[in-house]
Design a protein around this motif. Sequence first.
Motif, PDB file in Angstrom:
ATOM      1  N   ASN A  36       5.464  26.716 -19.913  1.00  0.00           N
ATOM      2  CA  ASN A  36       6.578  27.595 -19.544  1.00  0.00           C
ATOM      3  C   ASN A  36       6.311  29.040 -19.963  1.00  0.00           C
ATOM      4  O   ASN A  36       6.955  29.954 -19.457  1.00  0.00           O
ATOM      5  CB  ASN A  36       7.875  27.109 -20.184  1.00  0.00           C
ATOM      6  N   GLY A  37       5.365  29.230 -20.895  1.00  0.00           N
ATOM      7  CA  GLY A  37       4.997  30.572 -21.317  1.00  0.00           C
ATOM      8  C   GLY A  37       4.484  31.423 -20.160  1.00  0.00           C
ATOM      9  O   GLY A  37       4.643  32.644 -20.154  1.00  0.00           O
ATOM     10  N   PHE A  38       3.855  30.752 -19.148  1.00  0.00           N
ATOM     11  CA  PHE A  38       3.384  31.485 -17.974  1.00  0.00           C
ATOM     12  C   PHE A  38       4.536  32.166 -17.241  1.00  0.00           C
ATOM     13  O   PHE A  38       4.342  33.140 -16.533  1.00  0.00           O
ATOM     14  CB  PHE A  38       2.684  30.536 -16.997  1.00  0.00           C
ATOM     15  N   PHE A  39       5.731  31.601 -17.381  1.00  0.00           N
ATOM     16  CA  PHE A  39       6.877  32.121 -16.628  1.00  0.00           C
ATOM     17  C   PHE A  39       7.620  33.224 -17.386  1.00  0.00           C
ATOM     18  O   PHE A  39       8.569  33.784 -16.842  1.00  0.00           O
ATOM     19  CB  PHE A  39       7.858  30.989 -16.297  1.00  0.00           C
ATOM     20  N   LEU A  40       7.211  33.482 -18.637  1.00  0.00           N
ATOM     21  CA  LEU A  40       7.965  34.458 -19.439  1.00  0.00           C
ATOM     22  C   LEU A  40       8.081  35.839 -18.786  1.00  0.00           C
ATOM     23  O   LEU A  40       9.170  36.404 -18.745  1.00  0.00           O
ATOM     24  CB  LEU A  40       7.337  34.583 -20.836  1.00  0.00           C
ATOM     25  N   PRO A  41       6.969  36.400 -18.230  1.00  0.00           N
ATOM     26  CA  PRO A  41       7.124  37.707 -17.574  1.00  0.00           C
ATOM     27  C   PRO A  41       8.120  37.653 -16.423  1.00  0.00           C
ATOM     28  O   PRO A  41       8.861  38.605 -16.192  1.00  0.00           O
ATOM     29  CB  PRO A  41       5.719  38.019 -17.056  1.00  0.00           C
ATOM     30  N   LEU A  42       8.136  36.511 -15.720  1.00  0.00           N
ATOM     31  CA  LEU A  42       9.055  36.385 -14.587  1.00  0.00           C
ATOM     32  C   LEU A  42      10.503  36.285 -15.072  1.00  0.00           C
ATOM     33  O   LEU A  42      11.419  36.790 -14.418  1.00  0.00           O
ATOM     34  CB  LEU A  42       8.688  35.161 -13.744  1.00  0.00           C
ATOM     35  N   PHE A  43      10.701  35.643 -16.227  1.00  0.00           N
ATOM     36  CA  PHE A  43      12.050  35.595 -16.817  1.00  0.00           C
ATOM     37  C   PHE A  43      12.529  37.010 -17.115  1.00  0.00           C
ATOM     38  O   PHE A  43      13.663  37.376 -16.815  1.00  0.00           O
ATOM     39  CB  PHE A  43      12.055  34.787 -18.116  1.00  0.00           C
ATOM     40  N   LEU A 120      18.057  28.729 -15.002  1.00  0.00           N
ATOM     41  CA  LEU A 120      17.261  28.149 -13.918  1.00  0.00           C
ATOM     42  C   LEU A 120      17.964  26.931 -13.342  1.00  0.00           C
ATOM     43  O   LEU A 120      18.681  26.224 -14.061  1.00  0.00           O
ATOM     44  CB  LEU A 120      15.881  27.714 -14.429  1.00  0.00           C
ATOM     45  N   ARG A 121      17.755  26.707 -12.059  1.00  0.00           N
ATOM     46  CA  ARG A 121      18.304  25.519 -11.411  1.00  0.00           C
ATOM     47  C   ARG A 121      17.168  24.570 -11.040  1.00  0.00           C
ATOM     48  O   ARG A 121      16.008  24.976 -11.004  1.00  0.00           O
ATOM     49  CB  ARG A 121      19.062  25.916 -10.146  1.00  0.00           C
TER      50      ARG A 121
ATOM     51  N   VAL B  16       6.264  31.589  -6.729  1.00  0.00           N
ATOM     52  CA  VAL B  16       7.014  30.712  -5.816  1.00  0.00           C
ATOM     53  C   VAL B  16       7.758  29.637  -6.609  1.00  0.00           C
ATOM     54  O   VAL B  16       8.948  29.387  -6.373  1.00  0.00           O
ATOM     55  CB  VAL B  16       6.046  30.086  -4.781  1.00  0.00           C
ATOM     56  N   ALA B  17       7.076  29.012  -7.570  1.00  0.00           N
ATOM     57  CA  ALA B  17       7.714  27.942  -8.368  1.00  0.00           C
ATOM     58  C   ALA B  17       8.906  28.506  -9.140  1.00  0.00           C
ATOM     59  O   ALA B  17       9.984  27.891  -9.193  1.00  0.00           O
ATOM     60  CB  ALA B  17       6.704  27.321  -9.325  1.00  0.00           C
ATOM     61  N   PHE B  18       8.734  29.679  -9.711  1.00  0.00           N
ATOM     62  CA  PHE B  18       9.820  30.282 -10.480  1.00  0.00           C
ATOM     63  C   PHE B  18      10.986  30.678  -9.569  1.00  0.00           C
ATOM     64  O   PHE B  18      12.149  30.432  -9.895  1.00  0.00           O
ATOM     65  CB  PHE B  18       9.312  31.513 -11.236  1.00  0.00           C
ATOM     66  N   ALA B  19      10.636  31.287  -8.420  1.00  0.00           N
ATOM     67  CA  ALA B  19      11.693  31.756  -7.503  1.00  0.00           C
ATOM     68  C   ALA B  19      12.542  30.586  -7.023  1.00  0.00           C
ATOM     69  O   ALA B  19      13.764  30.713  -6.874  1.00  0.00           O
ATOM     70  CB  ALA B  19      11.060  32.479  -6.322  1.00  0.00           C
ATOM     71  N   GLN B  20      11.910  29.436  -6.790  1.00  0.00           N
ATOM     72  CA  GLN B  20      12.662  28.261  -6.337  1.00  0.00           C
ATOM     73  C   GLN B  20      13.676  27.801  -7.373  1.00  0.00           C
ATOM     74  O   GLN B  20      14.747  27.316  -7.033  1.00  0.00           O
ATOM     75  CB  GLN B  20      11.697  27.112  -6.049  1.00  0.00           C
ATOM     76  N   ALA B  21      13.307  27.945  -8.643  1.00  0.00           N
ATOM     77  CA  ALA B  21      14.210  27.512  -9.708  1.00  0.00           C
ATOM     78  C   ALA B  21      15.242  28.586 -10.046  1.00  0.00           C
ATOM     79  O   ALA B  21      16.337  28.270 -10.499  1.00  0.00           O
ATOM     80  CB  ALA B  21      13.412  27.155 -10.959  1.00  0.00           C
ATOM     81  N   TRP B  22      14.889  29.830  -9.803  1.00  0.00           N
ATOM     82  CA  TRP B  22      15.790  30.926 -10.194  1.00  0.00           C
ATOM     83  C   TRP B  22      16.847  31.183  -9.135  1.00  0.00           C
ATOM     84  O   TRP B  22      18.004  31.416  -9.438  1.00  0.00           O
ATOM     85  CB  TRP B  22      14.949  32.187 -10.442  1.00  0.00           C
ATOM     86  N   GLY B  63       3.309  23.662 -12.839  1.00  0.00           N
ATOM     87  CA  GLY B  63       4.338  24.712 -12.921  1.00  0.00           C
ATOM     88  C   GLY B  63       5.660  24.242 -12.354  1.00  0.00           C
ATOM     89  O   GLY B  63       6.723  24.447 -12.950  1.00  0.00           O
ATOM     90  N   PHE B  64       5.608  23.599 -11.189  1.00  0.00           N
ATOM     91  CA  PHE B  64       6.823  23.095 -10.550  1.00  0.00           C
ATOM     92  C   PHE B  64       7.503  22.058 -11.446  1.00  0.00           C
ATOM     93  O   PHE B  64       8.715  22.110 -11.673  1.00  0.00           O
ATOM     94  CB  PHE B  64       6.441  22.469  -9.200  1.00  0.00           C
ATOM     95  N   ASP B  65       6.692  21.134 -11.984  1.00  0.00           N
ATOM     96  CA  ASP B  65       7.270  20.066 -12.813  1.00  0.00           C
ATOM     97  C   ASP B  65       7.786  20.588 -14.155  1.00  0.00           C
ATOM     98  O   ASP B  65       8.698  20.006 -14.734  1.00  0.00           O
ATOM     99  CB  ASP B  65       6.236  18.964 -13.056  1.00  0.00           C
ATOM    100  N   ALA B  66       7.189  21.691 -14.635  1.00  0.00           N
ATOM    101  CA  ALA B  66       7.648  22.257 -15.913  1.00  0.00           C
ATOM    102  C   ALA B  66       9.071  22.802 -15.782  1.00  0.00           C
ATOM    103  O   ALA B  66       9.826  22.809 -16.751  1.00  0.00           O
ATOM    104  CB  ALA B  66       6.712  23.365 -16.366  1.00  0.00           C
ATOM    105  N   LEU B  67       9.440  23.247 -14.585  1.00  0.00           N
ATOM    106  CA  LEU B  67      10.780  23.801 -14.379  1.00  0.00           C
ATOM    107  C   LEU B  67      11.754  22.756 -13.846  1.00  0.00           C
ATOM    108  O   LEU B  67      12.923  23.038 -13.649  1.00  0.00           O
ATOM    109  CB  LEU B  67      10.709  24.968 -13.388  1.00  0.00           C
TER     110      LEU B  67
END
Lengths: 269, 183
Positions: A36-43, A120-121, B16-22, B63-67
């Motif tokens: 999940n650390g990869f997503f931190l900048p996006l957060f 997040l959803r 893309v994975a993040f945008a889908q969850a956000w 990535g997808f499964d992590a979210l």
Amino acid sequence: MLKRPHYVALIIVTLIALVVLNLPGGAVARLRFAFNGFFLPLFGFAATSQNLAGQAGDLLVPRRELIRENQQLRRDNQQLQLVATQAVEIARENARLRQFLGWREQAPWKGRLKLGQVILREPANWWRTVQIDLGSRDGLRTNLPVLTVEGLVGRVSAVSFDRAQVVLLGDPNCRVAALVENATRDNGVLGPSGPVPGDVAVLSYLPPGAVVKPGQKVVTSGLGGIFPKGIPIGQVLDSQSVEFGLYVEARVKLAANLNGLEEIWVLMP
Amino acid sequence: MNVIPTLLILLMALVVAFAQAWWGGLRGWIGVQVDLLPALMVCAALQTRLATVALLAVFGGLGFDALSANPWGISILPLFVVGLGLYAWRGLILRRQAFAQFLLGLAACGVVPLLTLLLLLTAGYAPLVGWGTIWQLAVMALVGGSLTPPLCRFFEAGQLALSYRRHTQSSFRPDRDIRRGRR
């Protein structure tokens, strides 16, 4: 036509998938957290863009509208204060009666609610979960009830340091002991209804003779030990006898809007 | 070896994975969340190397499964199977045609969730499945298919912007220079 490098790649990827899927639970949680650390900048980017959009929205609201809204909130506040004064008196009376009867007092919610935001959803269509910005650093642990002012939302299913996963009503992993507010106060178990629509769940295992009508309210029954008694869940849409009359099943329209969740309350122990 | 396409596609997978969850997207309106990782896999399978396809499957799936509430790693194989199939037969496909990309995206965005669901059911999990799943798969396939050509164009443009331009040889050859007029 598949060639040798294709087979090699397929074997390697399959091995990776099998290894990851068979890792022990603790290791998976840690690795997931690390990933999940990869997503931190996006957060950070998402939070900044949301703030900017909010600030732009604030600038666009006219002053007259804000004053009108302020007056309305003052009126609502006065009304709620009156209701709260009455509720305090009722609570005192309730406590006295409980003392007479020797019933154990329910733990009050005041001071136990912690406000969190949905960050997040669920990206997959076959689960119903959200992630919130509260974690173990805020004292969260699994199986705590999560609610909004409209009613029950779900329960905390996994906790990391600064985030938690909430499994929502209607998910296969969130079953709630509930009762219908009818004359006989029939008990059942609230479970999933299907992938769509997202705001309906099914109340199963109601007694065969249960008289369940559309519009009747459904609340938590307190059985099971996770959800306290009396949290609103929703209203009955319709009911039918199933399994050759073995039990009655009712569709329940959930009170909380699960698709539009933004802020939630976690009921701390 | 040029690693820019690989890095670019992995970055796109992350976004893309993040945008889908956000972003709730269509879920609030029609009860469906669109998954664009299969569409991205189509672009990767048509334009990059096998190693990139494998990396995208592993990285994108994790990535997808992590979210998500999915078991971690369950999305890797469905993504890779679709990517490998496309990669192996991409010589037979008019891969630069938008219509071909749309059809491949349509198929991939329908097949990947279906395979993931089958894997989940086989592994003993109980995901939300019912008649509504058919509707969800249809919408996912249609929207994913429609977004595949723009994603591929974006990926191509990104590669062009980040890579060195190919040196084009001039058709001029001094030894074949025709000199006219008298000296």
